[in-house]
Design a protein around this motif. Sequence first.
Motif, PDB file in Angstrom:
ATOM      1  N   TYR A 172       0.854  -1.191   0.000  1.00  0.00           N
ATOM      2  CA  TYR A 172       0.000   0.000   0.000  1.00  0.00           C
ATOM      3  C   TYR A 172       0.880   1.227   0.000  1.00  0.00           C
ATOM      4  O   TYR A 172       1.919   1.245   0.653  1.00  0.00           O
ATOM      5  N   LEU A 173       0.477   2.257  -0.751  1.00  0.00           N
ATOM      6  CA  LEU A 173       1.121   3.547  -0.615  1.00  0.00           C
ATOM      7  C   LEU A 173       0.084   4.637  -0.771  1.00  0.00           C
ATOM      8  O   LEU A 173      -0.917   4.459  -1.450  1.00  0.00           O
ATOM      9  N   ASP A 174       0.324   5.761  -0.081  1.00  0.00           N
ATOM     10  CA  ASP A 174      -0.627   6.871  -0.101  1.00  0.00           C
ATOM     11  C   ASP A 174       0.055   8.131  -0.613  1.00  0.00           C
ATOM     12  O   ASP A 174       1.199   8.092  -1.075  1.00  0.00           O
ATOM     13  N   SER A 175      -0.648   9.245  -0.536  1.00  0.00           N
ATOM     14  CA  SER A 175      -0.115  10.493  -1.082  1.00  0.00           C
ATOM     15  C   SER A 175       1.143  10.953  -0.355  1.00  0.00           C
ATOM     16  O   SER A 175       2.025  11.560  -0.968  1.00  0.00           O
ATOM     17  N   SER A 176       1.266  10.659   0.921  1.00  0.00           N
ATOM     18  CA  SER A 176       2.494  11.048   1.621  1.00  0.00           C
ATOM     19  C   SER A 176       3.679  10.234   1.101  1.00  0.00           C
ATOM     20  O   SER A 176       4.800  10.754   1.016  1.00  0.00           O
ATOM     21  N   ALA A 177       3.450   8.987   0.722  1.00  0.00           N
ATOM     22  CA  ALA A 177       4.513   8.173   0.120  1.00  0.00           C
ATOM     23  C   ALA A 177       4.936   8.766  -1.219  1.00  0.00           C
ATOM     24  O   ALA A 177       6.126   8.797  -1.536  1.00  0.00           O
ATOM     25  N   LEU A 178       3.971   9.264  -1.984  1.00  0.00           N
ATOM     26  CA  LEU A 178       4.309   9.913  -3.250  1.00  0.00           C
ATOM     27  C   LEU A 178       5.199  11.129  -2.987  1.00  0.00           C
ATOM     28  O   LEU A 178       6.180  11.363  -3.692  1.00  0.00           O
ATOM     29  N   GLY A 179       4.861  11.890  -1.964  1.00  0.00           N
ATOM     30  CA  GLY A 179       5.673  13.043  -1.594  1.00  0.00           C
ATOM     31  C   GLY A 179       7.081  12.641  -1.182  1.00  0.00           C
ATOM     32  O   GLY A 179       8.063  13.320  -1.521  1.00  0.00           O
ATOM     33  N   MET A 180       7.199  11.524  -0.466  1.00  0.00           N
ATOM     34  CA  MET A 180       8.520  11.053  -0.048  1.00  0.00           C
ATOM     35  C   MET A 180       9.343  10.617  -1.255  1.00  0.00           C
ATOM     36  O   MET A 180      10.557  10.870  -1.313  1.00  0.00           O
ATOM     37  N   VAL A 240       7.386  -2.694  -9.504  1.00  0.00           N
ATOM     38  CA  VAL A 240       6.087  -2.047  -9.296  1.00  0.00           C
ATOM     39  C   VAL A 240       4.982  -2.924  -9.874  1.00  0.00           C
ATOM     40  O   VAL A 240       5.065  -3.361 -11.019  1.00  0.00           O
ATOM     41  N   LYS A 241       3.938  -3.172  -9.057  1.00  0.00           N
ATOM     42  CA  LYS A 241       2.841  -4.033  -9.513  1.00  0.00           C
ATOM     43  C   LYS A 241       1.560  -3.723  -8.742  1.00  0.00           C
ATOM     44  O   LYS A 241       1.584  -3.010  -7.738  1.00  0.00           O
ATOM     45  N   GLY A 242       0.462  -4.238  -9.244  1.00  0.00           N
ATOM     46  CA  GLY A 242      -0.819  -4.165  -8.556  1.00  0.00           C
ATOM     47  C   GLY A 242      -1.295  -2.759  -8.251  1.00  0.00           C
ATOM     48  O   GLY A 242      -1.185  -1.851  -9.072  1.00  0.00           O
ATOM     49  N   SER A 243      -1.825  -2.598  -7.038  1.00  0.00           N
ATOM     50  CA  SER A 243      -2.399  -1.304  -6.648  1.00  0.00           C
ATOM     51  C   SER A 243      -1.330  -0.214  -6.554  1.00  0.00           C
ATOM     52  O   SER A 243      -1.617   0.963  -6.773  1.00  0.00           O
ATOM     53  N   VAL A 244      -0.094  -0.595  -6.267  1.00  0.00           N
ATOM     54  CA  VAL A 244       0.997   0.382  -6.222  1.00  0.00           C
ATOM     55  C   VAL A 244       1.202   0.958  -7.618  1.00  0.00           C
ATOM     56  O   VAL A 244       1.332   2.171  -7.790  1.00  0.00           O
ATOM     57  N   ARG A 245       1.177   0.103  -8.631  1.00  0.00           N
ATOM     58  CA  ARG A 245       1.312   0.581 -10.009  1.00  0.00           C
ATOM     59  C   ARG A 245       0.147   1.502 -10.366  1.00  0.00           C
ATOM     60  O   ARG A 245       0.343   2.535 -11.003  1.00  0.00           O
ATOM     61  N   GLN A 246      -1.056   1.148  -9.949  1.00  0.00           N
ATOM     62  CA  GLN A 246      -2.222   1.985 -10.250  1.00  0.00           C
ATOM     63  C   GLN A 246      -2.068   3.384  -9.659  1.00  0.00           C
ATOM     64  O   GLN A 246      -2.356   4.373 -10.327  1.00  0.00           O
ATOM     65  N   VAL A 247      -1.636   3.461  -8.418  1.00  0.00           N
ATOM     66  CA  VAL A 247      -1.467   4.766  -7.774  1.00  0.00           C
ATOM     67  C   VAL A 247      -0.402   5.582  -8.510  1.00  0.00           C
ATOM     68  O   VAL A 247      -0.597   6.770  -8.784  1.00  0.00           O
ATOM     69  N   LEU A 248       0.722   4.952  -8.860  1.00  0.00           N
ATOM     70  CA  LEU A 248       1.778   5.661  -9.575  1.00  0.00           C
ATOM     71  C   LEU A 248       1.318   6.104 -10.961  1.00  0.00           C
ATOM     72  O   LEU A 248       1.667   7.196 -11.413  1.00  0.00           O
ATOM     73  N   PHE A 275       9.838   9.318 -13.166  1.00  0.00           N
ATOM     74  CA  PHE A 275      10.722   8.205 -12.819  1.00  0.00           C
ATOM     75  C   PHE A 275      10.699   7.164 -13.937  1.00  0.00           C
ATOM     76  O   PHE A 275       9.671   6.998 -14.602  1.00  0.00           O
ATOM     77  N   ALA A 276      11.790   6.435 -14.073  1.00  0.00           N
ATOM     78  CA  ALA A 276      11.767   5.209 -14.864  1.00  0.00           C
ATOM     79  C   ALA A 276      11.085   4.173 -13.976  1.00  0.00           C
ATOM     80  O   ALA A 276      11.476   3.982 -12.823  1.00  0.00           O
ATOM     81  N   ILE A 277      10.039   3.522 -14.486  1.00  0.00           N
ATOM     82  CA  ILE A 277       9.277   2.552 -13.688  1.00  0.00           C
ATOM     83  C   ILE A 277       9.232   1.219 -14.420  1.00  0.00           C
ATOM     84  O   ILE A 277       8.873   1.142 -15.581  1.00  0.00           O
ATOM     85  N   THR A 278       9.625   0.149 -13.686  1.00  0.00           N
ATOM     86  CA  THR A 278       9.550  -1.202 -14.250  1.00  0.00           C
ATOM     87  C   THR A 278       8.916  -2.150 -13.267  1.00  0.00           C
ATOM     88  O   THR A 278       8.836  -1.874 -12.096  1.00  0.00           O
TER      89      THR A 278
END
Length: 101
Positions: free
Chosen positions: A53-61, A81-89, A98-101
């Motif tokens: 799980y990640l939230d908006s504060s994680a995005l800020g970090m 990156v996968k699942g709900s984490v990928r969706q949020v990103l 970012f480069a995301i894989t």
Amino acid sequence: MDAQVSMNDAHAVLRLAGRFDFKAHREFRDAVDSLLGQAGARPLQVDLGEVSYLDSSALGMLLMLRDKAKAANKDVALVGVKGSVRQVLDIANFSKLFAIT
């Protein structure tokens, strides 16, 4: 959240596991300082494969890490990156930052 810094060939890797939210701020900041302190390590990788799980504060970090890395002339890639984490990103358009894989 659990954060571990390691060297992998020429990369410094920050592996995160669990919930990545505001409660992880201090642990993440300490890990970032350690990550950026890895001599000659370029690029940097943040392994999000075990993040549930990640939230908006994680995005800020993550943005803070990007800014600090840029100041140190280092690139940052988000890996595993996968699942709900990928969706949020994806919703946050982090693929433009970012480069995301």
